[in-house]
Design an enzyme around this catalytic site. Structure first.
Site, PDB file in Angstrom:
ATOM      1  N   TYR A  51     -52.021 -16.530   9.640  1.00  0.00           N
ATOM      2  CA  TYR A  51     -51.230 -17.264  10.468  1.00  0.00           C
ATOM      3  C   TYR A  51     -51.098 -17.305  11.888  1.00  0.00           C
ATOM      4  O   TYR A  51     -50.913 -16.123  12.258  1.00  0.00           O
ATOM      5  CB  TYR A  51     -49.917 -17.473   9.695  1.00  0.00           C
ATOM      6  CG  TYR A  51     -49.837 -18.185   8.161  1.00  0.00           C
ATOM      7  CD1 TYR A  51     -49.953 -19.529   8.156  1.00  0.00           C
ATOM      8  CD2 TYR A  51     -49.618 -17.427   7.046  1.00  0.00           C
ATOM      9  CE1 TYR A  51     -49.928 -20.189   7.008  1.00  0.00           C
ATOM     10  CE2 TYR A  51     -49.595 -18.118   5.892  1.00  0.00           C
ATOM     11  CZ  TYR A  51     -49.684 -19.633   5.686  1.00  0.00           C
ATOM     12  OH  TYR A  51     -49.798 -19.942   4.621  1.00  0.00           O
ATOM     13  N   LYS A  78     -26.360   3.335  -6.325  1.00  0.00           N
ATOM     14  CA  LYS A  78     -25.854   2.151  -5.817  1.00  0.00           C
ATOM     15  C   LYS A  78     -27.310   1.245  -5.559  1.00  0.00           C
ATOM     16  O   LYS A  78     -28.217   1.743  -5.406  1.00  0.00           O
ATOM     17  CB  LYS A  78     -25.058   2.115  -4.501  1.00  0.00           C
ATOM     18  CG  LYS A  78     -25.689   2.662  -3.398  1.00  0.00           C
ATOM     19  CD  LYS A  78     -24.726   2.725  -2.185  1.00  0.00           C
ATOM     20  CE  LYS A  78     -25.461   3.397  -0.967  1.00  0.00           C
ATOM     21  NZ  LYS A  78     -24.361   3.787  -0.010  1.00  0.00           N
TER      22      LYS A  78
HETATM   23  C1  LIG Z   1     -24.582   5.182   0.279  1.00  0.00           C
HETATM   24  C2  LIG Z   1     -23.484   6.018   0.192  1.00  0.00           C
HETATM   25  C3  LIG Z   1     -23.629   7.375   0.002  1.00  0.00           C
HETATM   26  C4  LIG Z   1     -25.109   8.051  -0.068  1.00  0.00           C
HETATM   27  O1  LIG Z   1     -25.824   8.157   1.268  1.00  0.00           O
HETATM   28  P1  LIG Z   1     -27.106   8.643   1.697  1.00  0.00           P
HETATM   29  O2  LIG Z   1     -27.291   8.667   2.927  1.00  0.00           O
HETATM   30  O3  LIG Z   1     -28.073   7.624   0.852  1.00  0.00           O
HETATM   31  O4  LIG Z   1     -27.263  10.011   0.992  1.00  0.00           O
HETATM   32  C5  LIG Z   1     -22.610   8.363  -0.046  1.00  0.00           C
HETATM   33  N1  LIG Z   1     -21.481   7.884   0.002  1.00  0.00           N
HETATM   34  C6  LIG Z   1     -21.118   6.779   0.094  1.00  0.00           C
HETATM   35  C7  LIG Z   1     -19.790   6.175   0.417  1.00  0.00           C
HETATM   36  C8  LIG Z   1     -22.274   5.485   0.172  1.00  0.00           C
HETATM   37  O5  LIG Z   1     -21.857   4.207   0.519  1.00  0.00           O
END
Ligand SMILES: *Cc1c(COP(=O)(O)O)cnc(C)c1O
Length: 374
Positions: free
Chosen positions: A267, A45
């Site tokens: 800055y 994702k």
């Molecule tokens: C992002 C996500 C994962 C992966 O989690 P990590 O901590 O990055 O391993 C697994 N399940 C769901 C539903 C997620 O949204």
């Protein structure tokens, strides 16, 4: 290979590191080469946690499936030649998507009443596998303990009618980084699903690394952050588990500046040195996603040596101290995170955030390149 001067920040992505991490994680889950053990969803994702889906895919070819949140990404993976299962976590598909054979084998996380009703209306040539999601302690999505059994019964009726290919149980932990809370969340899920047939898919990176023996008893894991060689826990680095960072963020020095003792840099005049400094101006800033929150002293690497940021990070420039590194020249590339000597976890700590936010926060103006460091 054509040498090309890179004008801005560039994230070098190493698919071999991702492949290595997947093998390591399989070992933790008790599934060495040819062994048995849980199957792995590689979570891709958020554009593969900011690495770029196209760059990450060659690294996850050995995964059993890919998990993602958007159906658009699912089509991208198929277009790249991914033929194994895809798990869509939460996106609402159209009937046209559900009917599209390209997406199959397709697994869906079912997390609300709308999706249940859609599946009850749907009858297509291809049938999806479903994972019923428990809201658990995260409460981002999913059925409460009250509603879960009824939702399961409705899916089971579809299964009997051969309108879903299988039903599994899914939860996503709220506090996988806290051993005691994790045990409670696991326990609640075990109670909830007792007597309901179906595989379990509950373990993310943190849960797997915290208690591999328990994770190994489930059938599918969902690992994201650890695949990219980043620790899911604050305060330690993924190298502790033999994982390798898959991204190295680099940017060129575009100019040098001598700054006299007592003169401010950057800055707000927030930094002033007691002595004369030789400063390198680096073409990277918060417009690239580098965190403005880091303080003076935040480490960077140049020519294999560590030095520090001085003065505030600005939109497209950050300033580093090269006083002790006279050999450094404009055009040299600075590593801002991602090598073994400068893990992104360390920068996240300095910025008061987590590594995942830095990785996914890199903006579109940062070029992604595939590079194999082995
Ligand atoms: C992002 C996500 C994962 C992966 O989690 P990590 O901590 O990055 O391993 C697994 N399940 C769901 C539903 C997620 O949204």
């Amino acid at each position: 290979m054509t040498a090309r001067y890179v004008h801005g920040a560039c994230a070098h992505i190493d698919p071999l590191a991702i492949a290595h991490n997947l093998r390591r994680l399989r070992e933790y889950a008790g599934k060495g080469v040819g062994g048995t053990g849980p199957s792995f969803w590689a979570v891709v994702k958020a554009d593969a946690y900011g690495h770029g889906l196209d760059h990450a895919l060659p690294g996850v070819l050995a995964a059993d499936g890919l998990a993602m949140t958007s159906v658009a990404d699912a089509y991208r993976c198929r277009a790249q030649g991914w033929t194994k299962p895809i798990l869509l976590m939460g996106d609402r598909l159209t009937a046209a998507d559900l009917n599209d054979p390209v997406l199959y084998p397709l697994h869906l996380v079912v997390q609300d009443a709308w999706q249940l009703e859609q599946l009850e209306r749907f009858s297509g040539a291809s049938i999806p596998h479903v994972w019923l999601r428990f809201a658990g302690k995260l409460n981002h999505a999913g059925f409460t303990a009250c509603d879960y059994p009824a939702a399961y019964a409705r899916l089971h009726a579809l299964f009997i009618a051969a309108r879903v290919a299988g039903i599994g149980h899914l939860q996503h932990y709220a506090r996988a980084d806290d051993a005691k809370q994790l045990a409670l969340e696991r326990h609640a899920f075990t109670e909830l699903t007792a007597g309901l047939a179906g595989h379990h898919c509950t373990e993310n990176s943190a849960a797997l690394l915290a208690s591999p023996a328990i994770a190994a008893q489930t059938q599918w894991l969902r690992t994201g952050i650890a695949l990219y060689g980043v620790s899911p826990f604050s305060g330690n680095c993924a190298s502790a588990w033999g994982l390798k960072p898959a991204m190295s963020l680099q940017a060129p020095i575009f100019a040098l500046q001598d700054v006299q003792a007592g003169e401010p840099i950057g800055y707000g005049g927030a930094f002033r040195s007691g002595r004369r400094l030789r400063i390198g101006l680096v073409r990277c800033g918060y417009a690239d996603g580098y965190p403005r929150a880091v303080r003076d002293g935040c480490p960077v690497l140049v020519r294999g040596r560590k030095t520090r940021i001085v003065g505030r990070v600005s939109m497209d420039t950050l300033t580093i101290d090269l006083t002790e590194l006279p050999e450094v020249r404009p055009g040299d590339h600075v590593t801002l995170w991602g090598s073994g000597a400068l893990p992104v976890e360390e920068i996240a700590l300095a910025a008061g955030t987590i590594a995942a936010q830095l990785l996914t926060g890199l903006t579109a103006q940062v070029a992604r390149r595939s590079a194999s460091g082995g």
